[in-house]
Design an enzyme around this catalytic site. Structure first.
Site, PDB file in Angstrom:
ATOM      1  N   ILE A  14       0.844  -1.198   0.000  1.00  9.82           N
ATOM      2  CA  ILE A  14       0.000   0.000   0.000  1.00  9.82           C
ATOM      3  C   ILE A  14       0.879   1.247   0.000  1.00  9.82           C
ATOM      4  CG2 ILE A  14      -1.646   1.328   1.385  1.00  9.82           C
ATOM      5  CD1 ILE A  14      -2.766  -1.361   2.417  1.00  9.82           C
ATOM      6  N   ASN A  82       2.375   4.727   7.443  1.00  7.21           N
ATOM      7  CA  ASN A  82       1.815   3.532   6.798  1.00  7.21           C
ATOM      8  C   ASN A  82       2.500   2.243   7.239  1.00  7.21           C
ATOM      9  OD1 ASN A  82       0.655   1.913   4.343  1.00  7.21           O
ATOM     10  ND2 ASN A  82       2.880   1.771   4.121  1.00  7.21           N
ATOM     11  N   ILE A  85       3.178  -4.116  10.588  1.00  8.90           N
ATOM     12  CA  ILE A  85       3.514  -5.538  10.521  1.00  8.90           C
ATOM     13  C   ILE A  85       2.412  -6.346  11.194  1.00  8.90           C
ATOM     14  CG2 ILE A  85       6.018  -5.201  10.488  1.00  8.90           C
ATOM     15  CD1 ILE A  85       6.008  -5.897  13.528  1.00  8.90           C
ATOM     16  N   GLN A 141     -10.137  -8.588  15.586  1.00  8.12           N
ATOM     17  CA  GLN A 141     -10.001  -9.807  14.778  1.00  8.12           C
ATOM     18  C   GLN A 141      -9.335 -10.891  15.612  1.00  8.12           C
ATOM     19  OE1 GLN A 141     -11.052 -10.688  11.642  1.00  8.12           O
ATOM     20  NE2 GLN A 141     -10.237 -12.682  12.237  1.00  8.12           N
ATOM     21  N   TYR A 147      -2.357  -6.726  16.955  1.00 11.51           N
ATOM     22  CA  TYR A 147      -2.569  -5.850  15.787  1.00 11.51           C
ATOM     23  C   TYR A 147      -3.830  -4.996  15.976  1.00 11.51           C
ATOM     24  CZ  TYR A 147      -3.021  -4.750  10.738  1.00 11.51           C
ATOM     25  OH  TYR A 147      -3.132  -4.121   9.511  1.00 11.51           O
ATOM     26  N   TYR A 179      -9.444  -5.567   3.487  1.00  6.51           N
ATOM     27  CA  TYR A 179      -8.425  -6.477   2.961  1.00  6.51           C
ATOM     28  C   TYR A 179      -7.964  -6.013   1.583  1.00  6.51           C
ATOM     29  CZ  TYR A 179      -9.120  -9.596   6.847  1.00  6.51           C
ATOM     30  OH  TYR A 179      -9.161 -10.128   8.115  1.00  6.51           O
TER      31      TYR A 179
HETATM   32  N1  LIG Z   1      -2.806  -5.214   3.260  1.00  7.14           N
HETATM   33  C1  LIG Z   1      -3.949  -5.053   3.876  1.00  7.14           C
HETATM   34  O1  LIG Z   1      -4.955  -5.684   3.566  1.00  7.14           O
HETATM   35  C2  LIG Z   1      -4.085  -4.071   4.990  1.00  7.14           C
HETATM   36  C3  LIG Z   1      -5.332  -3.912   5.570  1.00  7.14           C
HETATM   37  C4  LIG Z   1      -5.491  -2.976   6.583  1.00  7.14           C
HETATM   38  C5  LIG Z   1      -4.411  -2.228   6.987  1.00  7.14           C
HETATM   39  N2  LIG Z   1      -3.204  -2.409   6.413  1.00  7.14           N
HETATM   40  C6  LIG Z   1      -2.103  -1.584   6.882  1.00  7.14           C
HETATM   41  O2  LIG Z   1      -1.541  -0.903   5.786  1.00  7.14           O
HETATM   42  C7  LIG Z   1      -0.150  -0.705   6.005  1.00  7.14           C
HETATM   43  C8  LIG Z   1       0.642  -1.272   4.834  1.00  7.14           C
HETATM   44  O3  LIG Z   1       0.365  -2.655   4.728  1.00  7.14           O
HETATM   45  P1  LIG Z   1       0.897  -3.533   3.482  1.00  7.14           P
HETATM   46  O4  LIG Z   1      -0.055  -4.647   3.329  1.00  7.14           O
HETATM   47  O5  LIG Z   1       1.189  -2.655   2.329  1.00  7.14           O
HETATM   48  O6  LIG Z   1       2.249  -4.111   4.112  1.00  7.14           O
HETATM   49  P2  LIG Z   1       3.509  -4.778   3.384  1.00  7.14           P
HETATM   50  O7  LIG Z   1       3.216  -5.078   1.954  1.00  7.14           O
HETATM   51  O8  LIG Z   1       3.929  -5.888   4.283  1.00  7.14           O
HETATM   52  O9  LIG Z   1       4.596  -3.599   3.441  1.00  7.14           O
HETATM   53  C9  LIG Z   1       4.966  -3.111   4.675  1.00  7.14           C
HETATM   54  C10 LIG Z   1       5.926  -1.955   4.510  1.00  7.14           C
HETATM   55  O10 LIG Z   1       6.205  -1.451   5.828  1.00  7.14           O
HETATM   56  C11 LIG Z   1       7.617  -1.447   6.013  1.00  7.14           C
HETATM   57  N3  LIG Z   1       7.927  -1.662   7.426  1.00  7.14           N
HETATM   58  C12 LIG Z   1       7.611  -2.713   8.216  1.00  7.14           C
HETATM   59  N4  LIG Z   1       8.104  -2.520   9.453  1.00  7.14           N
HETATM   60  C13 LIG Z   1       8.761  -1.327   9.437  1.00  7.14           C
HETATM   61  C14 LIG Z   1       9.492  -0.590  10.370  1.00  7.14           C
HETATM   62  N5  LIG Z   1       9.673  -1.023  11.625  1.00  7.14           N
HETATM   63  N6  LIG Z   1      10.032   0.587   9.981  1.00  7.14           N
HETATM   64  C15 LIG Z   1       9.886   1.067   8.730  1.00  7.14           C
HETATM   65  N7  LIG Z   1       9.181   0.415   7.784  1.00  7.14           N
HETATM   66  C16 LIG Z   1       8.642  -0.774   8.131  1.00  7.14           C
HETATM   67  C17 LIG Z   1       8.153  -2.532   5.114  1.00  7.14           C
HETATM   68  O11 LIG Z   1       9.530  -2.300   4.852  1.00  7.14           O
HETATM   69  P3  LIG Z   1      10.463  -3.431   4.143  1.00  7.14           P
HETATM   70  O12 LIG Z   1      10.086  -3.378   2.680  1.00  7.14           O
HETATM   71  O13 LIG Z   1      11.845  -2.982   4.401  1.00  7.14           O
HETATM   72  O14 LIG Z   1      10.107  -4.721   4.796  1.00  7.14           O
HETATM   73  C18 LIG Z   1       7.240  -2.361   3.905  1.00  7.14           C
HETATM   74  O15 LIG Z   1       7.714  -1.302   3.096  1.00  7.14           O
HETATM   75  C19 LIG Z   1       0.168  -1.394   7.333  1.00  7.14           C
HETATM   76  O16 LIG Z   1       0.136  -0.443   8.377  1.00  7.14           O
HETATM   77  C20 LIG Z   1      -0.967  -2.377   7.495  1.00  7.14           C
HETATM   78  O17 LIG Z   1      -1.197  -2.687   8.839  1.00  7.14           O
HETATM   79  C21 LIG Z   1      -2.999  -3.322   5.427  1.00  7.14           C
END
Ligand SMILES: NC(=O)c1ccc[n+]([C@@H]2O[C@H](COP(=O)([O-])OP(=O)(O)OC[C@H]3O[C@@H](n4cnc5c(N)ncnc54)[C@H](OP(=O)(O)O)[C@@H]3O)[C@@H](O)[C@H]2O)c1
Length: 241
Positions: A14, A82, A85, A141, A147, A179
């Site tokens: 995202i 954003n 984890i 959840q 989380y 999601y």
């Molecule tokens: N995907 C979904 O369905 C969903 C739904 C609701 C909310 N969200 C929220 O949306 C956000 C993005 O999710 P995503 O699905 O895009 O996640 P993702 O694909 O796993 O990407 C996560 C990103 O966050 C970075 N990151 C993780 N820990 C970090 C830290 N300690 N310091 C700096 N950067 C860090 C990662 O860096 P690296 O590339 O170096 O690992 C990566 O760039 C999150 O907050 C998640 O909780 C996601």
């Protein structure tokens, strides 16, 4: 000169879509990431967006990283928190380490990143802080007590800070994605995804990262100044607050 936007976790998923959408909207974008150098280098090569490595869980690293971004690009006008984890486990099996890791990144990370930019935003009488929470912070959840607690905390942080920033021209808002088809969600067992998760989404599909990015661009705009303390749900109709 274009405004500077800093996106945490901005090189993948995202966050990558948010970085690109903000760039396309005319911002100078800095994308932070934690450790995946390969993905970050590929992202920079493809988009021309600079990437900066530090952990949002480390306050001193955030302060130093933000100072570097500001020295290279200019003051941060838009901060998108954003990075996030998951460390899922049913509560009876959840370890203190799994709890702490998620809290440190998904909740304390917002303090660590916002605190160093806050005074500058107040002085300049302009700022946009956009926090990416989650549907699971709204509804809870099973398997995600850590989380869900952190993401619910993000909403409290948003509402409190919105009140503090209002008179200084700073808006603070949250987006709760449902999601979305990123690696985080694709990591879920395909059978669980197809048979249990997607059927709960009235629009019948996962969301696209770009659909969240569009919400960010909307909230970041100069003319979104009357929207603060708000939570935008983008979840395909799965949950209404
Ligand atoms: N995907 C979904 O369905 C969903 C739904 C609701 C909310 N969200 C929220 O949306 C956000 C993005 O999710 P995503 O699905 O895009 O996640 P993702 O694909 O796993 O990407 C996560 C990103 O966050 C970075 N990151 C993780 N820990 C970090 C830290 N300690 N310091 C700096 N950067 C860090 C990662 O860096 P690296 O590339 O170096 O690992 C990566 O760039 C999150 O907050 C998640 O909780 C996601």
């Amino acid at each position: 000169m274009s405004k500077v936007a800093l996106v945490t976790g901005g090189s993948r998923g995202i966050g990558a879509a948010i970085s690109v959408a903000l760039k396309n909207a005319g911002y100078t974008v800095a994308a932070n990431y934690a450790g995946n150098d390969e993905a970050a280098a590929k992202f920079t090569a493809e988009t021309g967006i600079k990437t900066y490595k530090w952990s949002v869980a480390d306050y001193d690293a955030c302060a130093a990283g933000i100072a570097t971004v500001e020295a290279e690009l200019g003051p941060v006008a838009v901060l998108v928190n954003n990075a996030g984890i998951t460390r899922d486990a049913m509560f009876h099996k959840m370890t203190p380490g799994q709890w702490k890791e998620v809290m440190d990144t998904n909740l304390t990370g917002l303090f660590n990143m916002t605190h160093p930019v806050w005074t500058g935003m107040r002085d300049r009488k302009f700022g946009r802080v956009i926090n990416i929470s989650s549907i699971n912070g709204q509804k809870g959840q099973a398997g995600q007590a850590n989380y869900s607690a952190a993401k619910a905390g993000d909403l409290g942080f948003t509402k409190a800070l919105a009140q503090e920033g209002a008179r200084a021209g700073i808006t603070v808002n949250a987006i709760c994605p449902g999601y979305i088809g990123t690696e985080m969600v694709r990591a879920i067992d395909e059978k669980v995804l197809n048979e249990r998760i997607i059927p709960q989404i009235p629009v019948g599909r996962l969301g696209e990262p770009e659909e969240i990015a569009r919400c960010v661009v909307f909230l970041a705009a100069d003319d979104a100044g009357f929207i603060t303390g708000a939570t935008i749900s983008a979840n395909g109709g799965q949950f209404f607050v």
